[in-house]
Design a protein around this motif. Structure first.
Motif, PDB file in Angstrom:
ATOM      1  N   HIS A   3      13.414  -1.786   1.287  1.00 46.78           N
ATOM      2  CA  HIS A   3      12.224  -1.927   0.110  1.00 46.78           C
ATOM      3  C   HIS A   3      12.262  -0.185  -0.703  1.00 46.78           C
ATOM      4  CE1 HIS A   3      11.335  -5.992   1.159  1.00 46.78           C
ATOM      5  NE2 HIS A   3      11.081  -6.257   0.410  1.00 46.78           N
ATOM      6  N   ASN A   4      13.529   0.279  -0.046  1.00 45.25           N
ATOM      7  CA  ASN A   4      13.660   1.704   0.110  1.00 45.25           C
ATOM      8  C   ASN A   4      12.021   2.644  -0.180  1.00 45.25           C
ATOM      9  OD1 ASN A   4      16.131   1.112  -1.163  1.00 45.25           O
ATOM     10  ND2 ASN A   4      15.679   0.764  -3.578  1.00 45.25           N
ATOM     11  N   MET A   5      11.349   2.296   0.855  1.00 46.46           N
ATOM     12  CA  MET A   5       9.969   3.203   0.768  1.00 46.46           C
ATOM     13  C   MET A   5      10.372   4.300   2.683  1.00 46.46           C
ATOM     14  SD  MET A   5       7.134   0.180   0.470  1.00 46.46           S
ATOM     15  CE  MET A   5       7.234  -1.116   0.228  1.00 46.46           C
ATOM     16  N   ILE A   6      11.773   4.045   2.820  1.00 41.57           N
ATOM     17  CA  ILE A   6      11.386   5.154   4.056  1.00 41.57           C
ATOM     18  C   ILE A   6      12.749   6.562   2.956  1.00 41.57           C
ATOM     19  CG2 ILE A   6      12.390   5.662   6.380  1.00 41.57           C
ATOM     20  CD1 ILE A   6       9.329   4.164   5.954  1.00 41.57           C
ATOM     21  N   HIS A   7      12.248   8.057   3.125  1.00 44.25           N
ATOM     22  CA  HIS A   7      13.140   8.841   3.097  1.00 44.25           C
ATOM     23  C   HIS A   7      13.761  10.026   4.154  1.00 44.25           C
ATOM     24  CE1 HIS A   7      10.017   7.532   0.120  1.00 44.25           C
ATOM     25  NE2 HIS A   7      10.867   7.086  -0.383  1.00 44.25           N
ATOM     26  N   PHE A   8      12.875   9.890   4.754  1.00 49.43           N
ATOM     27  CA  PHE A   8      13.072  10.187   6.465  1.00 49.43           C
ATOM     28  C   PHE A   8      13.008   9.486   7.749  1.00 49.43           C
ATOM     29  CE2 PHE A   8      11.415  13.159   3.547  1.00 49.43           C
ATOM     30  CZ  PHE A   8      11.929  14.191   3.013  1.00 49.43           C
ATOM     31  N   ILE A   9      14.220   9.976   8.702  1.00 46.98           N
ATOM     32  CA  ILE A   9      13.626   9.571   9.985  1.00 46.98           C
ATOM     33  C   ILE A   9      13.399  10.739  11.106  1.00 46.98           C
ATOM     34  CG2 ILE A   9      14.303   6.870   9.860  1.00 46.98           C
ATOM     35  CD1 ILE A   9      16.356  10.020  11.574  1.00 46.98           C
ATOM     36  N   GLY A  10      12.771   9.578  12.072  1.00 47.43           N
ATOM     37  CA  GLY A  10      12.280  11.229  12.844  1.00 47.43           C
ATOM     38  C   GLY A  10      12.262  10.942  14.670  1.00 47.43           C
ATOM     39  N   THR A  11      12.136  11.006  15.474  1.00 50.07           N
ATOM     40  CA  THR A  11      11.669  10.875  17.213  1.00 50.07           C
ATOM     41  C   THR A  11      10.563  10.727  17.186  1.00 50.07           C
ATOM     42  OG1 THR A  11      12.525  12.729  18.016  1.00 50.07           O
ATOM     43  CG2 THR A  11      14.076  11.972  17.637  1.00 50.07           C
ATOM     44  N   ASP A  12       9.651  11.481  16.384  1.00 49.43           N
ATOM     45  CA  ASP A  12       8.293  11.469  16.930  1.00 49.43           C
ATOM     46  C   ASP A  12       8.120  11.591  18.319  1.00 49.43           C
ATOM     47  OD1 ASP A  12       5.661  11.861  16.920  1.00 49.43           O
ATOM     48  OD2 ASP A  12       4.658   9.127  16.928  1.00 49.43           O
ATOM     49  N   ALA A  13       9.515  12.590  19.136  1.00 50.08           N
ATOM     50  CA  ALA A  13       9.396  12.412  20.919  1.00 50.08           C
ATOM     51  C   ALA A  13       8.258  14.127  21.128  1.00 50.08           C
ATOM     52  CB  ALA A  13      10.381  13.312  20.964  1.00 50.08           C
ATOM     53  N   LEU A  36       1.331  -0.934  -0.551  1.00 48.51           N
ATOM     54  CA  LEU A  36       0.167   0.154  -0.069  1.00 48.51           C
ATOM     55  C   LEU A  36       0.908   1.125  -0.346  1.00 48.51           C
ATOM     56  CD1 LEU A  36      -2.397  -1.478   2.922  1.00 48.51           C
ATOM     57  CD2 LEU A  36      -2.806  -0.650   0.016  1.00 48.51           C
ATOM     58  N   LEU A  37       1.724   1.418   1.290  1.00 47.56           N
ATOM     59  CA  LEU A  37       2.933   2.496   1.053  1.00 47.56           C
ATOM     60  C   LEU A  37       3.492   2.454  -0.048  1.00 47.56           C
ATOM     61  CD1 LEU A  37       4.069   4.845   2.513  1.00 47.56           C
ATOM     62  CD2 LEU A  37       5.643   3.140   3.447  1.00 47.56           C
ATOM     63  N   TYR A  38       4.105   1.175  -0.991  1.00 43.88           N
ATOM     64  CA  TYR A  38       5.031   1.081  -2.341  1.00 43.88           C
ATOM     65  C   TYR A  38       3.999   1.644  -3.354  1.00 43.88           C
ATOM     66  CZ  TYR A  38       6.020  -1.055  -7.043  1.00 43.88           C
ATOM     67  OH  TYR A  38       6.973  -1.232  -8.351  1.00 43.88           O
TER      68      TYR A  38
END
Length: 285
Positions: A207-217, A171-173
């Protein structure tokens, strides 16, 4: 006094490892007293200290914006941000904070942006949107299209936590092929939201579906910016180039409102276990 402040700032600046840039967090609830994040200014200051201790010196404050809720609008959030930035400067905490929103998905996102109620990330083309936890709206592809048509790029927050994407990562793909980007919560990699979310996060990364990371702190304690362990786990999953791209380079391009070119996502194919393959071969389904 000036000399003392300069020394203090130098001491509390983030330390970078050789050949590695400091992470940029595009998803944080550090802004005090505006949502379910930091409860007051002092907690925000403590969160800032933790950010620096964990090698992070640029953060986008993304308070929730939920249609129909008693949200704090963009103009007020900017005022609160300036108060926080002044307090950090006075304490010698060299953390750069920018404004955005984590906008809950509705078809009216464009309207909220254009009316100045909700914020894109650092006033750029990039918009952080949140899917419902247990479902995906039928209009999501139309929303992605409408945002892109108006010059915005939607970034889907923590897709690894969405129940439908857990069941079917493709679905994200599809959403990425339509033009959306995605941001993973680092605590997912430690299993802090459960094993299935951890596994889904790993799948999306591979699967190359993540472009950023975050903490969601959200706080200095339970949901804090303490992510050194998560970052070390991420380093074991990807090569150095990919690591730098999703922790830093894409974030810099976002802050500067530059176009972000991403690798094509890889369609997920569910692995078949030994017993499934044996049954298939014997035609006993």
């Amino acid at each position: 006094m000036i000399v003392h402040i300069m020394i203090m700032v130098a001491r509390i600046k983030v330390e970078k490892r050789e050949g590695e840039e400091a992470m940029i967090d595009i998803h944080s609830h550090i802004l005090p007293k505006v949502d379910d994040g930091s409860k007051d200014l002092e907690e925000s200051i403590e969160m800032a200290k933790i950010y620096l201790e964990n090698g992070i010196n640029k953060v986008i404050a993304t308070p929730h914006y939920i249609e129909g809720w008693d949200n704090t609008f963009k103009e007020k959030n900017l005022e609160i941000l300036e108060i926080l930035k002044k307090a950090l400067y006075q304490r010698g905490l060299d953390l750069d904070i920018y404004l955005g929103n984590e906008i809950y998905t509705t078809m009216d996102i464009l309207e909220h942006l254009e009316e100045g109620k909700a914020s894109s990330l650092n006033n750029t083309r990039y918009v952080l949107i949140e899917l419902p936890m247990f479902d995906i709206p039928l209009f999501i592809e139309d929303l992605i299209y409408e945002l892109l048509l108006k010059g915005y790029v939607p970034i889907i927050a923590h897709p690894e936590r969405n129940a439908k994407i857990i069941e079917n990562p493709n679905l994200l793909y599809t959403f990425i092929k339509k033009g959306a980007l995605a941001q993973l919560n680092l605590p997912s990699l430690e299993g802090k939201y459960g094993d299935r979310i951890k596994s889904t996060g790993e799948t999306l990364i591979k699967h190359n579906m993540i472009h950023f990371i975050g903490t969601d702190a959200h706080s200095k304690d339970k949901r804090s910016p303490r992510v050194k362990k998560s970052l070390n786990l991420l380093k074991l999953m990807v090569d150095k180039e990919t690591y730098n791209r999703i922790t830093y380079l894409n974030g810099i391009k976002l802050l500067e409102d530059e176009e972000i070119i991403v690798d094509s996502p890889i369609e997920y194919k569910k692995e078949k276990n030994f017993f499934y393959l044996l049954k298939t071969k014997m035609n006993i389904f």
